[in-house]
Design an enzyme around this catalytic site. Structure first.
Site, PDB file in Angstrom:
ATOM      1  N   CYS A 133      39.401  44.809  26.171  1.00 28.71           N
ATOM      2  CA  CYS A 133      38.246  45.125  27.014  1.00 28.71           C
ATOM      3  C   CYS A 133      37.300  45.994  26.193  1.00 28.71           C
ATOM      4  O   CYS A 133      37.757  46.925  25.514  1.00 28.71           O
ATOM      5  CB  CYS A 133      38.717  45.886  28.262  1.00 28.71           C
ATOM      6  N   HIS A 158      39.568  39.066  34.933  1.00 33.09           N
ATOM      7  CA  HIS A 158      39.385  40.349  34.245  1.00 33.09           C
ATOM      8  C   HIS A 158      37.989  40.910  34.542  1.00 33.09           C
ATOM      9  O   HIS A 158      37.850  42.089  34.906  1.00 33.09           O
ATOM     10  CB  HIS A 158      39.589  40.141  32.736  1.00 33.09           C
ATOM     11  N   GLU A 159      36.964  40.066  34.388  1.00 31.99           N
ATOM     12  CA  GLU A 159      35.590  40.560  34.583  1.00 31.99           C
ATOM     13  C   GLU A 159      35.344  40.943  36.040  1.00 31.99           C
ATOM     14  O   GLU A 159      34.722  41.971  36.323  1.00 31.99           O
ATOM     15  CB  GLU A 159      34.568  39.516  34.124  1.00 31.99           C
ATOM     16  N   HIS A 184      36.486  44.323  37.232  1.00 30.99           N
ATOM     17  CA  HIS A 184      35.595  45.458  36.926  1.00 30.99           C
ATOM     18  C   HIS A 184      34.698  45.794  38.122  1.00 30.99           C
ATOM     19  O   HIS A 184      34.300  46.948  38.294  1.00 30.99           O
ATOM     20  CB  HIS A 184      34.693  45.129  35.730  1.00 30.99           C
TER      21      HIS A 184
HETATM   22 NI    NI Z   1      36.833  44.434  30.473  1.00 27.05          NI
END
Ligand code: NI
Length: 179
Positions: free
Chosen positions: A103, A145-146, A149
């Site tokens: 990341c 994953h994105e 966030h």
């Molecule tokens: Ni990330």
């Protein structure tokens, strides 16, 4: 448009929930996306979420326009360049896949994270057009994953085994183990 500073793990902004985008096709939105594109390219990110540059909006970008290798992830499938706004993810099936994730907000580190490997996602592009895709593998990992966030979740919070976390240079042998 400048390459923006990427906030690092520990910055409280990264732990907050981002807000829905309400106005599409605006100068402000296009300009933010341009900054995100340039920032992601500068750091060879596989993806970037708006809160990583301090903008608490439900907007992520990922993938690449060219079918070339990302030097940070040389052994994974090509993911088409995508702008995804106000995303929704539906998990299809119970099968998990593990991958050494990185990341841009946790620079130099990698951790082995397991996630559902088959998902459907939907959302809007920068003009407000709705779209939906069903994906597997690396594409599914990047989207999850994105989008994490946007809810203040970073991949280290998802590690089940802290011995599978460390500096990229020390675990580089394991990084080819993406399948
Ligand atoms: Ni990330």
């Amino acid at each position: 448009m400048p390459v923006r500073e990427v906030l690092r793990y520990g910055d409280p902004l990264l732990l907050m929930r981002s807000e829905e985008v309400e106005a599409f096709d605006t100068d402000e939105l296009h300009s933010l996306i341009k900054d995100m594109e340039e920032t992601m390219a500068a750091y060879y990110g596989a993806g970037l979420a708006a809160p990583q540059i301090g903008e608490l909006k439900r907007l992520v970008i990922f993938g690449s326009k060219e079918i070339d290798e990302n030097p940070r992830y040389p052994d994974v499938d090509h993911v088409p360049y995508t702008i995804l706004i106000n995303p929704e993810i539906t998990i299809l099936g119970n099968e998990l896949d593990g991958m050494w994730e990185g990341c841009l907000s946790v620079p130099g580190m990698r951790g082995f994270v397991e996630r559902p490997n088959h998902i459907k996602y939907s959302g809007y592009d920068q003009f407000g057009n709705f779209f939906e895709r069903e994906v597997k593998g690396f594409h599914a990992v990047v989207v999850q994953h994105e989008c994490d966030h946007l809810d203040g979740i970073l991949y280290p919070m998802k590690l089940k085994d802290m011995s599978l976390f460390g500096y990229q240079e020390e675990i580089v042998g394991a990084l080819t183990d993406t399948e």
